[in-house]
Enzyme design. Structure first.
Site, PDB file in Angstrom:
ATOM      1  N   GLY A  10      -1.404  -6.289   4.346  1.00 40.79           N
ATOM      2  CA  GLY A  10      -2.559  -7.007   4.347  1.00 40.79           C
ATOM      3  C   GLY A  10      -3.461  -6.573   3.360  1.00 40.79           C
ATOM      4  N   GLY A  14     -10.297  -6.884   3.038  1.00 41.85           N
ATOM      5  CA  GLY A  14     -10.575  -6.108   4.343  1.00 41.85           C
ATOM      6  C   GLY A  14     -10.018  -4.490   3.833  1.00 41.85           C
ATOM      7  N   PHE A  15      -9.578  -4.027   5.100  1.00 41.08           N
ATOM      8  CA  PHE A  15      -9.193  -2.534   5.048  1.00 41.08           C
ATOM      9  C   PHE A  15      -7.886  -2.450   3.887  1.00 41.08           C
ATOM     10  CE2 PHE A  15      -9.919  -2.294   9.642  1.00 41.08           C
ATOM     11  CZ  PHE A  15     -11.541  -2.256   9.589  1.00 41.08           C
ATOM     12  N   ARG A  36      -1.404 -14.266   0.259  1.00 40.54           N
ATOM     13  CA  ARG A  36      -2.134 -14.882  -0.836  1.00 40.54           C
ATOM     14  C   ARG A  36      -1.939 -14.060  -2.096  1.00 40.54           C
ATOM     15  NH1 ARG A  36      -8.049 -14.950   2.375  1.00 40.54           N
ATOM     16  NH2 ARG A  36      -6.747 -12.829   3.204  1.00 40.54           N
ATOM     17  N   ASP A  59       4.871 -13.668   3.982  1.00 36.07           N
ATOM     18  CA  ASP A  59       4.402 -13.624   5.493  1.00 36.07           C
ATOM     19  C   ASP A  59       5.299 -12.517   5.959  1.00 36.07           C
ATOM     20  OD1 ASP A  59       3.778 -14.340   7.930  1.00 36.07           O
ATOM     21  OD2 ASP A  59       3.924 -16.276   7.576  1.00 36.07           O
ATOM     22  N   SER A 139      -6.930  -0.720  17.078  1.00 31.80           N
ATOM     23  CA  SER A 139      -8.219  -1.280  17.147  1.00 31.80           C
ATOM     24  C   SER A 139      -8.810  -0.633  18.481  1.00 31.80           C
ATOM     25  CB  SER A 139      -8.292  -2.568  17.286  1.00 31.80           C
ATOM     26  OG  SER A 139      -9.541  -3.099  17.599  1.00 31.80           O
ATOM     27  N   TYR A 152      -5.416 -10.135  21.553  1.00 31.72           N
ATOM     28  CA  TYR A 152      -5.536  -9.316  20.553  1.00 31.72           C
ATOM     29  C   TYR A 152      -5.524  -7.659  21.209  1.00 31.72           C
ATOM     30  CZ  TYR A 152      -7.723  -7.046  16.822  1.00 31.72           C
ATOM     31  OH  TYR A 152      -8.171  -6.235  15.843  1.00 31.72           O
ATOM     32  N   THR A 187     -15.305  -7.268   7.498  1.00 34.69           N
ATOM     33  CA  THR A 187     -14.286  -7.941   6.656  1.00 34.69           C
ATOM     34  C   THR A 187     -14.362  -9.304   6.707  1.00 34.69           C
ATOM     35  OG1 THR A 187     -12.540  -7.447   8.418  1.00 34.69           O
ATOM     36  CG2 THR A 187     -13.015  -5.500   6.979  1.00 34.69           C
ATOM     37  N   GLU A 188     -12.752  -9.937   6.401  1.00 33.96           N
ATOM     38  CA  GLU A 188     -12.811 -11.267   6.838  1.00 33.96           C
ATOM     39  C   GLU A 188     -12.133 -11.506   8.282  1.00 33.96           C
ATOM     40  OE1 GLU A 188     -10.190 -13.317   3.749  1.00 33.96           O
ATOM     41  OE2 GLU A 188     -11.351 -12.196   2.065  1.00 33.96           O
TER      42      GLU A 188
HETATM   43  P1  NDP Z   1      -8.856  -9.173   6.994  1.00 24.59           P
HETATM   44  O1  NDP Z   1      -8.784 -10.465   7.690  1.00 24.59           O
HETATM   45  O2  NDP Z   1     -10.155  -9.069   6.096  1.00 24.59           O
HETATM   46  O3  NDP Z   1      -7.284  -8.657   6.609  1.00 24.59           O
HETATM   47  C1  NDP Z   1      -6.462  -9.014   7.298  1.00 24.59           C
HETATM   48  C2  NDP Z   1      -5.072  -9.018   6.252  1.00 24.59           C
HETATM   49  O4  NDP Z   1      -3.926  -9.042   7.093  1.00 24.59           O
HETATM   50  C3  NDP Z   1      -5.304  -9.784   4.929  1.00 24.59           C
HETATM   51  O5  NDP Z   1      -5.076  -9.088   3.952  1.00 24.59           O
HETATM   52  C4  NDP Z   1      -4.215 -11.101   5.533  1.00 24.59           C
HETATM   53  O6  NDP Z   1      -3.626 -11.291   4.133  1.00 24.59           O
HETATM   54  C5  NDP Z   1      -3.212 -10.075   6.185  1.00 24.59           C
HETATM   55  N1  NDP Z   1      -2.352 -10.735   7.112  1.00 24.59           N
HETATM   56  C6  NDP Z   1      -2.621 -11.429   8.116  1.00 24.59           C
HETATM   57  N2  NDP Z   1      -1.433 -12.229   8.502  1.00 24.59           N
HETATM   58  C7  NDP Z   1      -0.473 -11.804   7.652  1.00 24.59           C
HETATM   59  C8  NDP Z   1       1.005 -12.339   7.642  1.00 24.59           C
HETATM   60  N3  NDP Z   1       1.398 -13.145   8.552  1.00 24.59           N
HETATM   61  N4  NDP Z   1       1.684 -11.843   6.460  1.00 24.59           N
HETATM   62  C9  NDP Z   1       0.959 -11.028   5.714  1.00 24.59           C
HETATM   63  N5  NDP Z   1      -0.266 -10.719   5.478  1.00 24.59           N
HETATM   64  C10 NDP Z   1      -0.916 -10.898   6.671  1.00 24.59           C
HETATM   65  O7  NDP Z   1      -9.102  -8.218   8.335  1.00 24.59           O
HETATM   66  P2  NDP Z   1      -9.194  -6.466   8.475  1.00 24.59           P
HETATM   67  O8  NDP Z   1      -9.087  -6.025   7.055  1.00 24.59           O
HETATM   68  O9  NDP Z   1     -10.328  -6.227   9.214  1.00 24.59           O
HETATM   69  O10 NDP Z   1      -8.148  -6.342   9.275  1.00 24.59           O
HETATM   70  C11 NDP Z   1      -7.034  -5.519   8.976  1.00 24.59           C
HETATM   71  C12 NDP Z   1      -6.531  -4.717  10.304  1.00 24.59           C
HETATM   72  O11 NDP Z   1      -7.575  -4.099  10.938  1.00 24.59           O
HETATM   73  C13 NDP Z   1      -5.963  -5.748  11.293  1.00 24.59           C
HETATM   74  O12 NDP Z   1      -4.848  -5.435  11.795  1.00 24.59           O
HETATM   75  C14 NDP Z   1      -7.189  -5.888  12.130  1.00 24.59           C
HETATM   76  O13 NDP Z   1      -6.418  -6.073  13.693  1.00 24.59           O
HETATM   77  C15 NDP Z   1      -7.462  -4.601  12.129  1.00 24.59           C
HETATM   78  N6  NDP Z   1      -8.740  -4.299  12.656  1.00 24.59           N
HETATM   79  C16 NDP Z   1      -9.785  -4.830  12.105  1.00 24.59           C
HETATM   80  C17 NDP Z   1     -11.175  -4.263  12.712  1.00 24.59           C
HETATM   81  C18 NDP Z   1     -12.631  -5.133  12.244  1.00 24.59           C
HETATM   82  O14 NDP Z   1     -13.597  -5.327  13.061  1.00 24.59           O
HETATM   83  N7  NDP Z   1     -12.448  -5.645  10.887  1.00 24.59           N
HETATM   84  C19 NDP Z   1     -11.524  -3.464  13.572  1.00 24.59           C
HETATM   85  C20 NDP Z   1     -10.186  -2.761  14.178  1.00 24.59           C
HETATM   86  C21 NDP Z   1      -8.864  -3.164  13.576  1.00 24.59           C
HETATM   87  P3  NDP Z   1      -3.319 -12.952   3.906  1.00 24.59           P
HETATM   88  O15 NDP Z   1      -4.100 -13.822   4.687  1.00 24.59           O
HETATM   89  O16 NDP Z   1      -3.573 -13.029   2.305  1.00 24.59           O
HETATM   90  O17 NDP Z   1      -1.822 -12.972   4.414  1.00 24.59           O
HETATM   91  C1  8X3 Z   2     -11.614  -5.524  15.886  1.00 31.17           C
HETATM   92  C2  8X3 Z   2     -12.592  -4.969  16.617  1.00 31.17           C
HETATM   93  O1  8X3 Z   2     -13.854  -5.243  18.677  1.00 31.17           O
HETATM   94  O2  8X3 Z   2     -13.672  -7.031  17.317  1.00 31.17           O
HETATM   95  O3  8X3 Z   2     -10.229  -4.855  16.124  1.00 31.17           O
HETATM   96  O4  8X3 Z   2     -11.838  -6.359  18.581  1.00 31.17           O
HETATM   97  S1  8X3 Z   2     -13.024  -5.933  17.928  1.00 31.17           S
END
Ligand code: NDP
Ligand code: 8X3
Length: 258
Positions: A10, A14-15, A36, A59, A139, A152, A187-188
């Site tokens: 990922g 984001g992270f 991507r 993927d 999370s 989720y 993030t996204e």
């Molecule tokens: P983003 O949507 O910004 O990033 C998600 C990343 O995951 C992207 O790089 C995306 O890349 C990748 N991804 C998703 N599906 C796939 C796949 N099938 N294969 C490969 N890569 C994949 O979100 P965050 O940075 O916020 O999320 C990162 C993690 O943090 C996640 O696990 C999310 O659940 C967790 N999280 C997020 C929080 C928030 O509030 N933002 C809070 C707590 C946890 P691409 O689309 O290019 O494949």
């Molecule tokens: C993302 C945080 O509260 O939107 O994991 O589920 S929340």
């Protein structure tokens, strides 16, 4: 000091992207994984002046393609020291009886099955070298249920327990496992959850200062740099503007005959 190799799933936003930038600053060797390819290539080009970097555009829910990608890694990228299992997503916020079943299946395939698969594919290499660190991104949703969080939240509760189970299995080996549980972070994530509806996503963060991706990247970088004998098991992080409310009580639910 040997240069350590970090595989970040990922990494295209984001992270994951912020982790790539943070670890690049410290000269780690990076493997950037996401679907991507254009995003990953652009990031890799930006980081190339700071560190060795390669891209895996795949993927993670496609196990044969994932295995093929990992097998294609050449020296020195084929020796992963730190695995950041970060790729994941939430889809929708509907109640359990109305949610799309396909959304549930995608969340389980990505947040649970692919995370487990990636771990199983990388872990033998860590055991062979008797060193390594797995960072699993859970999370707060995995601890604290909320309406519409259903699958989720449950997928993230799995991540938390899987991380602890790994620690139990790996006792006696110099392999760390850490579970980082962020709260609301901009993030996204919300764009993905609401199917690219920007206004709906913006509403989530309106009037707040949420966590930023860099906050989490700094924390992960620190977790990866504690002394050899220290393992951070779980770290829950929220922005100051977020906390719990009281449990809900439905006051229309009074059963006269009991
Ligand atoms: P983003 O949507 O910004 O990033 C998600 C990343 O995951 C992207 O790089 C995306 O890349 C990748 N991804 C998703 N599906 C796939 C796949 N099938 N294969 C490969 N890569 C994949 O979100 P965050 O940075 O916020 O999320 C990162 C993690 O943090 C996640 O696990 C999310 O659940 C967790 N999280 C997020 C929080 C928030 O509030 N933002 C809070 C707590 C946890 P691409 O689309 O290019 O494949
Ligand atoms: C993302 C945080 O509260 O939107 O994991 O589920 S929340």
């Amino acid at each position: 000091m040997m240069t350590k190799t970090v595989l970040i799933t990922g990494a295209s936003s984001g992270f994951g992207k912020a982790c790539a930038q943070r670890f690049a600053q410290s000269g780690y060797r990076l493997i950037l994984l996401a679907r991507r390819a254009d995003r990953l290539e652009e990031l890799a080009a930006q980081l190339a002046a700071q560190c060795e970097v390669c891209v895996l555009a795949v993927d993670i829910t496609d196990t044969p393609a994932l295995e093929h990608s990992l097998n294609s890694l050449n020296k020195p990228f084929n020796n992963v020291d730190i695995l950041i299992n970060n790729a994941g997503l939430a889809l929708g916020l509907s109640a359990a009886d109305e949610a799309e079943l396909s959304d549930w299946q995608t969340m389980i395939a990505t947040n649970v099955t692919a995370l487990v698969t990636m771990t199983r594919l990388i872990l033998p290499g860590m055991v062979a070298q008797n060193s390594g660190h797995i960072i699993n991104i859970g999370s707060t949703a995995g601890h604290w249920p909320y309406p519409g969080g259903n699958v989720y939240g449950a997928s993230k509760a799995f991540v938390q327990m899987f991380s602890r189970e790994l620690r139990a299995d790996l006792l006696g080996k110099k392999i760390k496992v850490s579970n980082i549980d962020p709260g609301m972070a901009e993030t996204e994530f919300s764009l993905v959850r609401f199917n690219q509806a920007q206004e709906k996503a913006d509403k989530v963060y309106e009037g707040t200062t949420p966590l930023g991706a860099e906050d989490i990247a700094d924390i992960i970088h620190w977790v990866c740099n504690t002394p050899a004998h220290v393992n951070i098991n779980t770290l829950e992080v929220m922005p100051l503007c977020q906390a719990w409310g009281p449990l809900k009580v439905d006051r229309s639910m009074k059963f006269a005959d009991e």
